[in-house]
Scaffold this active site. Structure first.
Site, PDB file in Angstrom:
ATOM      1  N   CYS A 113       0.852  -1.184   0.000  1.00 31.57           N
ATOM      2  CA  CYS A 113       0.000   0.000   0.000  1.00 31.57           C
ATOM      3  C   CYS A 113       0.891   1.237   0.000  1.00 31.57           C
ATOM      4  CB  CYS A 113      -0.870  -0.010   1.256  1.00 31.57           C
ATOM      5  SG  CYS A 113      -1.967   1.408   1.379  1.00 31.57           S
ATOM      6  N   LEU A 114       0.531   2.220  -0.819  1.00 31.59           N
ATOM      7  CA  LEU A 114       1.339   3.440  -0.886  1.00 31.59           C
ATOM      8  C   LEU A 114       1.347   4.189   0.450  1.00 31.59           C
ATOM      9  CD1 LEU A 114       0.298   4.714  -4.437  1.00 31.59           C
ATOM     10  CD2 LEU A 114       2.403   3.529  -3.774  1.00 31.59           C
ATOM     11  N   HIS A 155      -9.129  -3.974  -1.519  1.00 33.50           N
ATOM     12  CA  HIS A 155      -8.106  -3.251  -0.750  1.00 33.50           C
ATOM     13  C   HIS A 155      -8.428  -1.749  -0.754  1.00 33.50           C
ATOM     14  CE1 HIS A 155      -3.678  -2.253   0.137  1.00 33.50           C
ATOM     15  NE2 HIS A 155      -4.207  -1.101  -0.198  1.00 33.50           N
ATOM     16  N   GLU A 156      -8.734  -1.217  -1.946  1.00 26.88           N
ATOM     17  CA  GLU A 156      -9.010   0.223  -2.053  1.00 26.88           C
ATOM     18  C   GLU A 156     -10.306   0.587  -1.334  1.00 26.88           C
ATOM     19  OE1 GLU A 156      -6.629   1.978  -2.950  1.00 26.88           O
ATOM     20  OE2 GLU A 156      -5.481   0.380  -3.890  1.00 26.88           O
ATOM     21  N   HIS A 159      -9.982   1.295   2.271  1.00 23.19           N
ATOM     22  CA  HIS A 159      -9.528   2.651   2.615  1.00 23.19           C
ATOM     23  C   HIS A 159     -10.724   3.576   2.885  1.00 23.19           C
ATOM     24  CE1 HIS A 159      -5.195   2.533   2.110  1.00 23.19           C
ATOM     25  NE2 HIS A 159      -5.299   1.935   0.945  1.00 23.19           N
TER      26      HIS A 159
HETATM   27 NI    NI Z   1      -3.684   0.944  -0.012  1.00 24.90          NI
END
Ligand code: NI
Length: 188
Positions: A113-114, A155-156, A159
């Site tokens: 993850c960034l 995953h996104e 967030h």
């Molecule tokens: Ni991420």
């Protein structure tokens, strides 16, 4: 277009639950442009608006970054990073995404993850899911997703609820990951 700063753990804004998008206007398009530029620059394959500090239910994904040196954000389930050949960009935008039918079958990917740089860990998620979202014109779209796309969108979407992939790990593994990140930051 502008590259925006990506929030990293332990920034408390990453725990915020994002709000639905209600205005499909130029401001939204400008934000999406910035998110793509930021994601390609990082580089990564997915980015949620909250990762650039905007608590809106909005994601951008491109599984085919065309930078030959780019590494995909989550790598393959065998744990190795694959060297991607330059490919055509395939930018996708998801506004107010919802998962309709997650498969019972799980798939495991080594995710990154960034907002949690340099850390990778295996996460189990439904292998397939049906997703509904709105496009930039506010039109509803629906699609069955599988493979890396299914993992990436889940995953996104996490967030948007203030959840990071490391929150899916055991407490011990999460602490180890955060310790490693601390060490890497101090070494940098
Ligand atoms: Ni991420």
């Amino acid at each position: 277009m502008a590259i925006r700063q990506i929030l990293e753990v332990p920034d408390p804004r990453l725990k915020v639950v994002s709000e639905p998008v209600t205005q499909f206007d130029d401001e939204l398009r400008a934000l999406v442009d910035d998110m793509f530029e930021t994601m390609y620059d990082a580089p990564g394959i997915g980015l949620a608006a909250i990762q650039v500090g905007v608590p809106k239910r909005l994601l951008v994904i491109d599984l085919q970054p065309d930078d030959p040196d780019a590494e995909p954000e989550p790598c393959d389930h065998d744990g190795h990073h694959h060297h991607h050949q330059p490919t055509k960009k395939e930018p996708r935008v998801f506004v107010n995404p919802e998962i309709l039918e997650p498969a019972e079958e799980l798939a495991t990917y080594s995710e990154g993850c960034l907002s949690v740089p340099e850390i990778y860990a295996d996460v189990d998620r439904p292998a397939r899911c049906r997703v509904r979202w709105q496009d930039l014109d506010g039109q509803f779209q629906e699609e069955e997703m599988e493979g890396l796309m299914a993992t990436c969108i889940q995953h996104e979407m996490d967030h948007l609820e203030g959840i990071l992939f490391i929150d899916h790990l055991s407490r011990l593994k999460r602490q180890m990951a955060l310790k490693k990140l601390d060490k890497l930051r101090k070494a940098a």
